[in-house]
Scaffold this active site. Structure first.
Site, PDB file in Angstrom:
ATOM      1  N   SER A 178       0.820  -1.217   0.000  1.00 44.67           N
ATOM      2  CA  SER A 178       0.000   0.000   0.000  1.00 44.67           C
ATOM      3  C   SER A 178       0.852   1.265   0.000  1.00 44.67           C
ATOM      4  O   SER A 178       2.006   1.270   0.430  1.00 44.67           O
ATOM      5  CB  SER A 178      -0.901   0.020   1.232  1.00 44.67           C
ATOM      6  OG  SER A 178      -1.647  -1.165   1.320  1.00 44.67           O
TER       7      SER A 178
HETATM    8  N1  SAH Z   1      -1.306  -3.488   3.491  1.00 43.91           N
HETATM    9  C1  SAH Z   1      -0.790  -4.459   2.557  1.00 43.91           C
HETATM   10  C2  SAH Z   1      -1.684  -4.403   1.338  1.00 43.91           C
HETATM   11  C3  SAH Z   1      -1.726  -5.588   0.519  1.00 43.91           C
HETATM   12  S1  SAH Z   1      -2.806  -5.501  -0.879  1.00 43.91           S
HETATM   13  C4  SAH Z   1       0.656  -4.080   2.240  1.00 43.91           C
HETATM   14  O1  SAH Z   1       0.987  -2.916   2.424  1.00 43.91           O
HETATM   15  O2  SAH Z   1       1.444  -4.917   1.784  1.00 43.91           O
HETATM   16  C5  SAH Z   1      -4.253  -6.294  -0.263  1.00 43.91           C
HETATM   17  C6  SAH Z   1      -4.075  -7.707   0.228  1.00 43.91           C
HETATM   18  O3  SAH Z   1      -5.360  -8.181   0.607  1.00 43.91           O
HETATM   19  C7  SAH Z   1      -3.547  -8.672  -0.831  1.00 43.91           C
HETATM   20  O4  SAH Z   1      -2.404  -9.305  -0.352  1.00 43.91           O
HETATM   21  C8  SAH Z   1      -4.711  -9.653  -1.029  1.00 43.91           C
HETATM   22  O5  SAH Z   1      -4.283 -10.974  -1.314  1.00 43.91           O
HETATM   23  C9  SAH Z   1      -5.410  -9.559   0.318  1.00 43.91           C
HETATM   24  N2  SAH Z   1      -6.804  -9.991   0.309  1.00 43.91           N
HETATM   25  C10 SAH Z   1      -7.778  -9.729  -0.612  1.00 43.91           C
HETATM   26  N3  SAH Z   1      -8.936 -10.315  -0.250  1.00 43.91           N
HETATM   27  C11 SAH Z   1      -8.694 -10.960   0.933  1.00 43.91           C
HETATM   28  C12 SAH Z   1      -9.505 -11.754   1.808  1.00 43.91           C
HETATM   29  N4  SAH Z   1     -10.774 -12.017   1.564  1.00 43.91           N
HETATM   30  N5  SAH Z   1      -8.926 -12.255   2.911  1.00 43.91           N
HETATM   31  C13 SAH Z   1      -7.620 -12.024   3.198  1.00 43.91           C
HETATM   32  N6  SAH Z   1      -6.814 -11.299   2.408  1.00 43.91           N
HETATM   33  C14 SAH Z   1      -7.337 -10.753   1.293  1.00 43.91           C
END
Ligand code: SAH
Length: 221
Positions: free
Chosen positions: A60
């Site tokens: 993010s």
């Molecule tokens: N804050 C994290 C953002 C990752 S992007 C960072 O800075 O690295 C969003 C993440 O949410 C992804 O890794 C995706 O796989 C996860 N995601 C999406 N739907 C999800 C769900 N239902 N349960 C768990 N994780 C989920």
């Protein structure tokens, strides 16, 4: 080697972007974002932008992480539920700001990479789970604080149920076609109050696990 000045520049940018919470800024200064991005993006780790990680996901944007965590209003006595561990960057910041972080990620390999980072960095107040975060973490509810790191089609009702009375959830809502907004959901005894805290662009919150989806497709073929 990333020059320290790039990191300091980012913290100044966050302040200029309206982030006033000094504990949050200090926590973000402590976390080496360059250790959470793939090698190829290391020199861009301190730009205020989202960057690709594996499995088509992104780490993010720091200002968005800061806005969401500032709105959560944390203290070191609370436990937090985070949905969407991704690289573990936001998880690591959270671990400096609260007592314990419960974090759920649906891509197992991404979660394993994040767990390795937590171990190497010696953080012991993070509990991880590979699973579908839309189901929350029933064994640990209620939570006073929940943060969702992917855009939900609507405010997830199961997560509202797992929110303690007086608790707060930060959740982006929308999809690729509609403008996404970050909502702050405050739960009171009788109902919920929803505050719009601004526009955002997140990858979608996806229900179910990736391997289950593949099995489903094979079954249909
Ligand atoms: N804050 C994290 C953002 C990752 S992007 C960072 O800075 O690295 C969003 C993440 O949410 C992804 O890794 C995706 O796989 C996860 N995601 C999406 N739907 C999800 C769900 N239902 N349960 C768990 N994780 C989920």
């Amino acid at each position: 080697m990333i020059p320290a000045s790039k990191k300091i520049r980012l913290i100044l940018d966050l302040r200029q972007g309206g982030i006033l919470d000094t504990a949050l800024l200090a926590a973000m200064e402590k976390v080496p974002r360059d250790d959470f991005v793939p090698e190829a993006f290391r020199d861009r780790a301190y730009e205020d932008t989202a960057l690709p990680i594996s499995h088509g996901q992104t780490i993010s944007q720091p200002l968005i992480v800061a806005k969401m965590l500032e709105a959560l209003n944390l203290n070191d006595r609370v436990k937090v539920l985070e949905i969407g561990t991704g690289s573990g960057y936001q998880t690591m910041i959270l671990s400096h700001l609260c007592r314990r972080v419960y974090t759920i990620e649906r891509h197992r390999p991404l979660l394993r990479e994040a767990e390795t980072r937590f171990d190497v960095m010696g953080r012991h107040n993070i509990t991880t789970r590979a699973g579908d975060g839309t189901l929350g973490w029933p064994e640990q509810e209620p939570f006073t604080h929940i943060v969702v790191s992917a855009a939900a089609p609507e405010i997830p009702p199961i997560l509202v149920d797992q929110l303690d009375v007086g608790g707060v959830m930060i959740v982006p809502v929308g999809d690729e076609r509609r403008e996404q907004r970050i909502f702050k959901v405050l739960r009171s005894e009788a109902d919920v109050e929803i505050e719009d805290i601004g526009p955002v662009r997140f990858l979608p919150l996806v229900s179910g696990m990736p391997d289950t989806a593949k099995r489903g497709r094979r079954a249909e073929a």
